[in-house]
Design a protein around this motif. Structure first.
Motif, PDB file in Angstrom:
ATOM      1  N   TRP A   1      43.565  52.086  31.823  1.00 15.71           N
ATOM      2  CA  TRP A   1      43.234  52.423  30.289  1.00 15.71           C
ATOM      3  C   TRP A   1      43.067  54.070  30.302  1.00 15.71           C
ATOM      4  CZ3 TRP A   1      39.388  54.563  27.502  1.00 15.71           C
ATOM      5  CH2 TRP A   1      39.617  54.613  26.219  1.00 15.71           C
TER       6      TRP A   1
ATOM      7  N   TRP B   1      47.919  41.434  36.113  1.00 18.31           N
ATOM      8  CA  TRP B   1      47.372  41.204  34.762  1.00 18.31           C
ATOM      9  C   TRP B   1      48.438  41.833  33.569  1.00 18.31           C
ATOM     10  CZ3 TRP B   1      43.930  38.919  31.836  1.00 18.31           C
ATOM     11  CH2 TRP B   1      43.713  39.536  30.453  1.00 18.31           C
ATOM     12  N   SER B   2      48.871  42.927  33.891  1.00 17.01           N
ATOM     13  CA  SER B   2      49.716  43.609  33.147  1.00 17.01           C
ATOM     14  C   SER B   2      51.028  42.488  32.821  1.00 17.01           C
ATOM     15  CB  SER B   2      50.357  44.836  33.686  1.00 17.01           C
ATOM     16  OG  SER B   2      51.129  45.325  32.709  1.00 17.01           O
ATOM     17  N   LYS B   3      51.458  41.951  33.813  1.00 18.85           N
ATOM     18  CA  LYS B   3      52.725  41.144  33.859  1.00 18.85           C
ATOM     19  C   LYS B   3      52.574  39.777  33.395  1.00 18.85           C
ATOM     20  CE  LYS B   3      55.103  43.969  37.407  1.00 18.85           C
ATOM     21  NZ  LYS B   3      55.675  43.871  38.735  1.00 18.85           N
TER      22      LYS B   3
ATOM     23  N   SER C   1      45.814  56.286  31.560  1.00 13.46           N
ATOM     24  CA  SER C   1      46.845  56.027  30.657  1.00 13.46           C
ATOM     25  C   SER C   1      46.857  56.999  29.572  1.00 13.46           C
ATOM     26  CB  SER C   1      47.277  54.531  30.112  1.00 13.46           C
ATOM     27  OG  SER C   1      46.205  54.152  29.082  1.00 13.46           O
TER      28      SER C   1
ATOM     29  N   LEU D   1      40.978  47.913  35.418  1.00 12.33           N
ATOM     30  CA  LEU D   1      41.703  48.025  33.991  1.00 12.33           C
ATOM     31  C   LEU D   1      41.165  49.125  33.408  1.00 12.33           C
ATOM     32  CD1 LEU D   1      41.920  44.124  33.526  1.00 12.33           C
ATOM     33  CD2 LEU D   1      43.814  45.627  34.156  1.00 12.33           C
TER      34      LEU D   1
ATOM     35  N   TYR E   1      48.310  52.290  39.311  1.00 16.38           N
ATOM     36  CA  TYR E   1      48.978  51.029  39.145  1.00 16.38           C
ATOM     37  C   TYR E   1      50.045  50.733  40.573  1.00 16.38           C
ATOM     38  CZ  TYR E   1      51.916  47.783  36.279  1.00 16.38           C
ATOM     39  OH  TYR E   1      52.518  46.565  35.954  1.00 16.38           O
TER      40      TYR E   1
ATOM     41  N   LEU F   1      46.299  44.597  39.026  1.00 15.51           N
ATOM     42  CA  LEU F   1      46.555  45.301  38.162  1.00 15.51           C
ATOM     43  C   LEU F   1      47.945  44.789  37.412  1.00 15.51           C
ATOM     44  CD1 LEU F   1      45.095  48.756  38.813  1.00 15.51           C
ATOM     45  CD2 LEU F   1      43.957  46.952  37.433  1.00 15.51           C
ATOM     46  N   GLN F   2      48.853  44.941  38.336  1.00 13.13           N
ATOM     47  CA  GLN F   2      50.223  44.557  38.115  1.00 13.13           C
ATOM     48  C   GLN F   2      50.328  43.010  37.530  1.00 13.13           C
ATOM     49  OE1 GLN F   2      52.856  45.583  41.251  1.00 13.13           O
ATOM     50  NE2 GLN F   2      52.038  47.761  41.212  1.00 13.13           N
TER      51      GLN F   2
END
Length: 130
Positions: free
Chosen positions: A41, A67-69, A44, A37, A55, A64-65
């Motif tokens: 960042w 966590w993001s979603k 990004s 993560l 990603y 990662l997806q």
């Protein structure tokens, strides 16, 4: 710091934490996702190409997806994090001469961290069927 220097520093941070996260795949006490993560960042902020690569990576991408979603912290990562906090607190309490107020602050902060970890789902919710 110039924009170019900032980009290089963030790329280095990103790759450092990809490396550490990769080690976490093989060491059960080192959770992979938090380090990735940080990498995500850093990428990004510095490289869309590396961000997209990480990603959508075959191995690293799914957690990662998730966590993001969905804000998911996998059960294994929760167990490792909570056990590490408990062991660390116990060792500090037993083997250090830390003042009581510092111990109290440590336990309070660990409790807040543990509460956050426990408040997150361990897997994405099942899609509801109509």
């Amino acid at each position: 710091m110039t924009a170019h220097t900032k980009k290089i520093v963030l790329l280095l941070i990103g790759w450092l934490f990809v490396f550490i996260g990769g080690i976490g795949i093989f060491l059960p006490v080192l959770p992979t996702t938090p380090f990735l993560l940080i990498s995500l960042w850093a990428f990004s902020q510095s490289s869309e190409r590396f961000h997209d690569w990480l990603y959508n990576h075959r191995i690293f991408g799914p957690p990662l997806q998730d966590w993001s979603k969905y804000g998911v912290i996998p059960l294994r990562a929760k167990i490792v994090a909570l056990a590490t906090m408990a062991i660390s607190a116990t060792l500090v309490i037993i083997y250090s001469s830390t003042p009581w107020y510092a111990l109290g602050a440590m336990i309070l902060l660990m409790g807040i961290g543990a509460g956050f970890i426990l408040s997150r789902p361990s897997r994405p919710r099942e899609k509801e069927t109509p």
